[in-house]
Scaffold this motif. Structure first.
Motif, PDB file in Angstrom:
ATOM      1  N   THR A 182     -33.053  19.702  12.301  1.00  0.00           N
ATOM      2  CA  THR A 182     -33.210  18.690  13.337  1.00  0.00           C
ATOM      3  C   THR A 182     -32.100  17.668  13.155  1.00  0.00           C
ATOM      4  N   LEU A 183     -31.400  17.355  14.233  1.00  0.00           N
ATOM      5  CA  LEU A 183     -30.306  16.393  14.201  1.00  0.00           C
ATOM      6  C   LEU A 183     -30.673  15.195  15.056  1.00  0.00           C
ATOM      7  N   TYR A 184     -30.125  14.050  14.715  1.00  0.00           N
ATOM      8  CA  TYR A 184     -30.368  12.828  15.470  1.00  0.00           C
ATOM      9  C   TYR A 184     -29.156  12.487  16.309  1.00  0.00           C
ATOM     10  N   MET A 193     -44.056   5.807   7.167  1.00  0.00           N
ATOM     11  CA  MET A 193     -43.309   7.046   7.155  1.00  0.00           C
ATOM     12  C   MET A 193     -44.231   8.243   6.943  1.00  0.00           C
ATOM     13  N   GLN A 194     -43.983   9.319   7.690  1.00  0.00           N
ATOM     14  CA  GLN A 194     -44.747  10.543   7.506  1.00  0.00           C
ATOM     15  C   GLN A 194     -44.076  11.343   6.403  1.00  0.00           C
ATOM     16  N   VAL A 195     -44.809  11.649   5.374  1.00  0.00           N
ATOM     17  CA  VAL A 195     -44.244  12.344   4.232  1.00  0.00           C
ATOM     18  C   VAL A 195     -45.028  13.623   4.008  1.00  0.00           C
ATOM     19  N   ALA A 196     -44.312  14.703   3.751  1.00  0.00           N
ATOM     20  CA  ALA A 196     -44.975  15.960   3.424  1.00  0.00           C
ATOM     21  C   ALA A 196     -45.611  15.828   2.043  1.00  0.00           C
ATOM     22  N   GLU A 218     -35.154   2.792  11.320  1.00  0.00           N
ATOM     23  CA  GLU A 218     -33.927   2.908  12.112  1.00  0.00           C
ATOM     24  C   GLU A 218     -33.934   4.185  12.950  1.00  0.00           C
ATOM     25  N   SER A 219     -34.594   5.237  12.477  1.00  0.00           N
ATOM     26  CA  SER A 219     -34.580   6.518  13.176  1.00  0.00           C
ATOM     27  C   SER A 219     -35.581   6.571  14.343  1.00  0.00           C
ATOM     28  N   LEU A 220     -36.445   5.596  14.480  1.00  0.00           N
ATOM     29  CA  LEU A 220     -37.447   5.623  15.547  1.00  0.00           C
ATOM     30  C   LEU A 220     -36.819   5.542  16.929  1.00  0.00           C
ATOM     31  N   ASP A 221     -35.692   4.838  17.067  1.00  0.00           N
ATOM     32  CA  ASP A 221     -35.048   4.669  18.371  1.00  0.00           C
ATOM     33  C   ASP A 221     -34.099   5.805  18.717  1.00  0.00           C
ATOM     34  N   ARG A 254     -36.560   1.685   5.435  1.00  0.00           N
ATOM     35  CA  ARG A 254     -35.553   1.192   6.368  1.00  0.00           C
ATOM     36  C   ARG A 254     -34.947   2.337   7.179  1.00  0.00           C
ATOM     37  N   SER A 255     -34.673   3.460   6.522  1.00  0.00           N
ATOM     38  CA  SER A 255     -34.112   4.623   7.215  1.00  0.00           C
ATOM     39  C   SER A 255     -35.083   5.144   8.267  1.00  0.00           C
ATOM     40  N   TYR A 256     -36.353   5.182   7.937  1.00  0.00           N
ATOM     41  CA  TYR A 256     -37.361   5.661   8.881  1.00  0.00           C
ATOM     42  C   TYR A 256     -37.446   4.752  10.107  1.00  0.00           C
TER      43      TYR A 256
END
Length: 96
Positions: A49-51, A2-5, A29-32, A25-27
């Motif tokens: 930003t919305l998914y 995960m990329q974290v600030a 799942e968001s890749l697709d 897990r959230s990260y």
């Protein structure tokens, strides 16, 4: 991973293993999912930003003009216009 600030060390607290697992897990799942940006309808400033799996209503405050707006995310999706065999994505109209 995960990329974290970066967070300042004095403001950082330890993350529990359960929370770390949920974040990872959230990260993954968001890749697709596809991302899109939500802009203020009044000034055109970037809000969030919305998914692609977002739905329902979303309340946001514009950091530029300070307008608080409730968005129905079904109305603020990109629309495609078809002209013959080609299509053009409708870009938001901004007032600058």
């Amino acid at each position: 991973m995960m990329q974290v600030a970066k967070v300042q060390a004095k403001k950082q607290k330890p993350i529990l293993p359960e929370i770390k697992e949920k974040l990872d897990r959230s990260y993954t799942e968001s890749l697709d999912l596809t991302q899109r940006e939500l802009h203020c309808p009044y000034c055109g400033w970037y809000i969030s930003t919305l998914y692609s799996d977002c739905s329902g209503h979303f309340k946001a405050k514009c950091p530029h003009c300070k307008a608080i707006t409730i968005y129905n995310l079904g109305y603020f999706r990109r629309q495609k216009r078809y002209y013959g065999d080609q299509f053009y994505e409708r870009k938001p109209q901004f007032k600058y």
